[in-house]
Every structure is written in C-alpha cells, then in structure tokens.
Scaffold this motif. Structure first.
Motif, mmCIF file in Angstrom:
data_model
loop_
_atom_site.group_PDB
_atom_site.id
_atom_site.type_symbol
_atom_site.label_atom_id
_atom_site.label_comp_id
_atom_site.label_asym_id
_atom_site.label_seq_id
_atom_site.Cartn_x
_atom_site.Cartn_y
_atom_site.Cartn_z
ATOM 1 N N GLY A 69 0.814 -1.213 0.000
ATOM 2 C CA GLY A 69 0.000 0.000 0.000
ATOM 3 C C GLY A 69 0.849 1.264 0.000
ATOM 4 O O GLY A 69 0.569 2.208 -0.744
ATOM 5 N N VAL A 70 1.896 1.279 0.810
ATOM 6 C CA VAL A 70 2.774 2.444 0.860
ATOM 7 C C VAL A 70 3.510 2.603 -0.470
ATOM 8 O O VAL A 70 3.639 3.716 -1.000
ATOM 9 N N GLY A 71 3.975 1.504 -1.037
ATOM 10 C CA GLY A 71 4.673 1.563 -2.325
ATOM 11 C C GLY A 71 3.771 2.048 -3.446
ATOM 12 O O GLY A 71 4.158 2.902 -4.253
ATOM 13 N N VAL A 72 2.554 1.535 -3.494
ATOM 14 C CA VAL A 72 1.607 1.977 -4.523
ATOM 15 C C VAL A 72 1.240 3.442 -4.300
ATOM 16 O O VAL A 72 1.152 4.217 -5.256
ATOM 17 N N ALA A 73 1.046 3.826 -3.045
ATOM 18 C CA ALA A 73 0.739 5.229 -2.744
ATOM 19 C C ALA A 73 1.889 6.141 -3.166
ATOM 20 O O ALA A 73 1.658 7.232 -3.700
ATOM 21 N N ALA A 74 3.129 5.697 -2.950
ATOM 22 C CA ALA A 74 4.288 6.493 -3.368
ATOM 23 C C ALA A 74 4.284 6.690 -4.881
ATOM 24 O O ALA A 74 4.534 7.791 -5.380
ATOM 25 N N GLY A 75 3.984 5.632 -5.620
ATOM 26 C CA GLY A 75 3.909 5.741 -7.076
ATOM 27 C C GLY A 75 2.758 6.628 -7.522
ATOM 28 O O GLY A 75 2.905 7.455 -8.429
ATOM 29 N N LEU A 76 1.601 6.474 -6.887
ATOM 30 C CA LEU A 76 0.442 7.300 -7.212
ATOM 31 C C LEU A 76 0.739 8.776 -6.950
ATOM 32 O O LEU A 76 0.480 9.629 -7.797
ATOM 33 N N LEU A 77 1.322 9.070 -5.804
ATOM 34 C CA LEU A 77 1.640 10.458 -5.468
ATOM 35 C C LEU A 77 2.687 11.039 -6.413
ATOM 36 O O LEU A 77 2.614 12.213 -6.776
ATOM 37 N N LEU A 78 3.651 10.215 -6.807
ATOM 38 C CA LEU A 78 4.668 10.683 -7.761
ATOM 39 C C LEU A 78 4.008 11.105 -9.069
ATOM 40 O O LEU A 78 4.258 12.202 -9.580
ATOM 41 N N VAL A 79 3.149 10.258 -9.601
ATOM 42 C CA VAL A 79 2.490 10.553 -10.879
ATOM 43 C C VAL A 79 1.568 11.760 -10.722
ATOM 44 O O VAL A 79 1.578 12.682 -11.550
ATOM 45 N N TRP A 80 0.787 11.780 -9.643
ATOM 46 C CA TRP A 80 -0.198 12.850 -9.450
ATOM 47 C C TRP A 80 0.492 14.206 -9.289
ATOM 48 O O TRP A 80 0.121 15.181 -9.940
ATOM 49 N N ALA A 81 1.476 14.268 -8.407
ATOM 50 C CA ALA A 81 2.173 15.536 -8.155
ATOM 51 C C ALA A 81 2.929 15.999 -9.393
ATOM 52 O O ALA A 81 2.940 17.194 -9.710
ATOM 53 N N ASN A 82 3.538 15.063 -10.086
ATOM 54 C CA ASN A 82 4.303 15.424 -11.279
ATOM 55 C C ASN A 82 3.382 15.973 -12.364
ATOM 56 O O ASN A 82 3.715 16.949 -13.037
ATOM 57 N N ALA A 83 2.220 15.366 -12.521
ATOM 58 C CA ALA A 83 1.282 15.837 -13.547
ATOM 59 C C ALA A 83 0.616 17.148 -13.135
ATOM 60 O O ALA A 83 0.348 18.003 -13.987
ATOM 61 N N ALA A 84 0.365 17.314 -11.854
ATOM 62 C CA ALA A 84 -0.373 18.496 -11.391
ATOM 63 C C ALA A 84 0.498 19.746 -11.328
ATOM 64 O O ALA A 84 0.126 20.794 -11.843
ATOM 65 N N VAL A 85 1.633 19.646 -10.667
ATOM 66 C CA VAL A 85 2.451 20.843 -10.440
ATOM 67 C C VAL A 85 3.927 20.643 -10.749
ATOM 68 O O VAL A 85 4.689 21.594 -10.755
ATOM 69 N N GLY A 86 4.334 19.422 -10.973
ATOM 70 C CA GLY A 86 5.745 19.141 -11.224
ATOM 71 C C GLY A 86 6.503 18.942 -9.920
ATOM 72 O O GLY A 86 6.150 19.497 -8.889
#
Length: 188
Positions: A69-86
């Motif tokens: 769960g933590v690993g998937v959340a880390a990947g999700l947050l990476l993609v989301w933050a990168n797409a949203a604001v960089g």
C-alpha cells in the motif's frame, strides 16, 4: 473476497473520488476540470488500486500488504504531483520526465523479485535511491534552457518535498523487509 468483487469495489471507490471535483465544480470556479482531467485521474486512481489489489492479494501478511500500500501510494503520489504541479519547477519542466525512472526501477525490480518480500524491499530501496539521484540530476546537473528554463525554484521546498516522496519508497522497503523477516521466522 473474490477478484471481481475487489475490482467492483475499486470501480465504485474511483467513481466516488471523482465525484468530489465534479460536485466542487458546481459550487466554485476554483475547480475547473476538463474531461481529460477526469479520464486521467480515473485511470491513475483505478490503476493504482488495481495494482495494490493484484500485488497484495497473493500474501496473507498484514505487513506485506501495508508495504504494498505504501509503495503503490508512493507511485500514485509521484504521478499525481508530477502531472499536477511538477516535482522540479512546474509540470512543464522536462526534467520532471526523469522521475519515470523511479517508477521503472520499482516496477522492474518488483517483477524481477517475483513480488517476494525481500526482493520487493530491495526494489523499493532502489526506487528511493533512484528518486534521490533523479532529484539531484534534475536540480544540479540538467538545468533546462530556453523556453523550458524557469525562474529560481525554491530549493528548500523542492528538496523537502522530494525527500518526503523518497522516504515513502524507503518506508515501503523497510516494511517489505519486515514482512520477509516475519515470513522467514519459524513459528510465525
């Protein structure tokens, strides 16, 4: 719970989460999502949830599931933050594309480990290390020029945020390591 039941729950959870910006758009102009925003968000949320369901369902170990769960959340947050604001500068900074290497290391490492806890721990530690290296390269080695150049990026903010994201990968690795130790211990 069967796989199809898990996928149905995941679809409902994704739809529920997507209702938040949809409803917010009815009351404020601050939230202005397009159809492509909803499609992107739905794909990322559903994809992350499906990845968790597929990885975690094969291990009847709470620590392993938490690590996944933590690993998937880390990947999700990476993609989301990168797409949203960089993660370095704005989302338009081409240096942000380098963070795809973190996802590649985590994914390839997980597959090579056959999703076994100790191998997953190494893959998550490698992803954390890759995250730090990519951040250093993006900030100090490869500085975009021309139209891609940006005003001075708040270095302390970038380092703090990226440090927190890298820490998520490391925590996932630590949890996988604990799950592997628990699985290897006799009597547990």
């Amino acid at each position: 719970m069967t796989l199809s039941q898990s996928i149905l729950r995941l679809l409902l959870a994704t739809a529920t989460l997507l209702m938040i910006p949809l409803v917010a758009m009815q009351f404020t102009t601050e939230v202005n999502w397009t159809l492509s925003d909803f499609v992107f968000a739905g794909a990322v949320l559903f994809g992350a949830g499906l990845l968790f369901v597929l990885v975690a369902r094969n291990w009847n170990n709470t620590t392993y599931r938490l690590a996944a769960g933590v690993g998937v959340a880390a990947g999700l947050l990476l993609v989301w933050a990168n797409a949203a604001v960089g993660l370095v500068g704005s989302e338009h900074n081409p240096a942000n594309l380098l963070y795809g290497a973190v996802l590649a290391v985590a994914g390839i490492g997980s597959i090579a480990a056959r999703f076994r806890p100790r191998g997953m721990a190494r893959a998550m530690y490698a992803a954390a290390f890759t995250y730090v290296v990519v951040t250093a390269i993006a900030l100090f080695v490869w500085t975009p020029a021309g139209n891609a150049a940006e005003p001075q990026v708040g270095l302390l903010n970038v380092l703090g945020a990226n440090g927190a994201f890298a820490a998520l990968w490391a925590v996932s690795g630590w949890l996988f390591q604990r799950a592997g130790a628990a699985a290897a211990s006799p009597g547990r």
